[in-house]
Design an enzyme around this catalytic site. Sequence first.
Site, short mmCIF file in Angstrom:
data_model
loop_
_atom_site.label_atom_id
_atom_site.label_comp_id
_atom_site.label_asym_id
_atom_site.label_seq_id
_atom_site.Cartn_x
_atom_site.Cartn_y
_atom_site.Cartn_z
N ASP A 8 0.87 -1.18 0.00
CA ASP A 8 0.00 0.00 0.00
C ASP A 8 0.91 1.23 0.00
O ASP A 8 2.13 1.11 -0.20
CB ASP A 8 -0.98 -0.04 1.18
CG ASP A 8 -0.30 0.19 2.53
OD1 ASP A 8 0.95 0.22 2.58
OD2 ASP A 8 -1.01 0.35 3.53
N CYS A 65 3.36 -3.00 3.99
CA CYS A 65 2.55 -1.82 4.33
C CYS A 65 3.38 -0.98 5.30
O CYS A 65 4.61 -1.10 5.32
CB CYS A 65 1.18 -2.22 4.87
SG CYS A 65 1.16 -3.19 6.39
N THR A 67 3.38 -0.95 8.75
CA THR A 67 3.92 -1.78 9.84
C THR A 67 4.11 -3.25 9.44
O THR A 67 4.81 -3.98 10.14
CB THR A 67 2.95 -1.78 11.03
OG1 THR A 67 1.69 -2.29 10.57
CG2 THR A 67 2.78 -0.38 11.60
N HIS A 98 10.10 -23.62 10.14
CA HIS A 98 9.14 -24.24 11.07
C HIS A 98 7.67 -24.06 10.67
O HIS A 98 6.85 -24.91 10.99
CB HIS A 98 9.34 -23.68 12.49
CG HIS A 98 10.57 -24.21 13.16
ND1 HIS A 98 10.84 -24.04 14.49
CD2 HIS A 98 11.62 -24.93 12.66
CE1 HIS A 98 11.99 -24.61 14.80
NE2 HIS A 98 12.49 -25.16 13.70
N HIS A 133 7.55 -30.51 12.32
CA HIS A 133 6.89 -29.23 12.00
C HIS A 133 5.75 -29.42 11.00
O HIS A 133 4.81 -28.64 10.97
CB HIS A 133 7.93 -28.24 11.46
CG HIS A 133 9.03 -27.99 12.45
ND1 HIS A 133 8.81 -27.34 13.64
CD2 HIS A 133 10.33 -28.37 12.44
CE1 HIS A 133 9.94 -27.30 14.32
NE2 HIS A 133 10.89 -27.92 13.62
C1 RB5 Z 1 -1.56 3.06 6.34
O1 RB5 Z 1 -1.57 4.33 6.92
C2 RB5 Z 1 -1.22 2.00 7.37
O2 RB5 Z 1 -2.26 1.87 8.28
C3 RB5 Z 1 -0.90 0.68 6.70
O3 RB5 Z 1 0.15 0.85 5.83
C4 RB5 Z 1 -0.50 -0.45 7.61
O4 RB5 Z 1 0.54 -0.06 8.46
C5 RB5 Z 1 -1.58 -1.14 8.33
O5 RB5 Z 1 -1.36 -2.06 9.10
#
Ligand code: RB5
Length: 147
Positions: A8, A65, A67, A98, A133
């Site tokens: 994203d 993304c 995080t 695993h 596993h």
């Molecule tokens: C976008 O702002 C952010 O929420 C997305 O990239 C991601 O980190 C969501 O988990």
Amino acid sequence: MKIAFGCDHGGFPAKKDVIEYLINSGHEVIDAGTFSDESCDYPDFAIKVCKSVLDGSADKGILICGTGIGMSIAANKVNGIRCAHVTDEFSAEMTRRHNDTNVIALGARITSVELIIKLIDIFLNTSFDGGRHENRVNKVMEIEKNN
Ligand code: RB5
């Protein structure tokens, strides 16, 4: 290897370098987007990448993304997908050995692009250990089937 890639806007800053690394390493890339830094919704890209893995057009999936958490939550909703949210080298190796994960999720706002590439490299070049596993992964897939 055939790799499905999706991100994203939060992952977009890492995209160019990651795809360049994949192509330079001899992989074929299926680019599911996003194609700009305009705000968008990570589940739209998670599902595209997961479908490519499930229908066999890709061997593995990479999702980025902000995080890595949203992408991993979305991907793990898809039957047949085992997605690991990874931030360190040990986990990148162990999740293949695993958990036999077929998708990796990374966060471009928490992990440098250099480390993201290193984690992807480990993920793509580590095999499943099988053995005990395999039984555990089968139990995970049973949970998915029954719930
Ligand atoms: C976008 O702002 C952010 O929420 C997305 O990239 C991601 O980190 C969501 O988990």
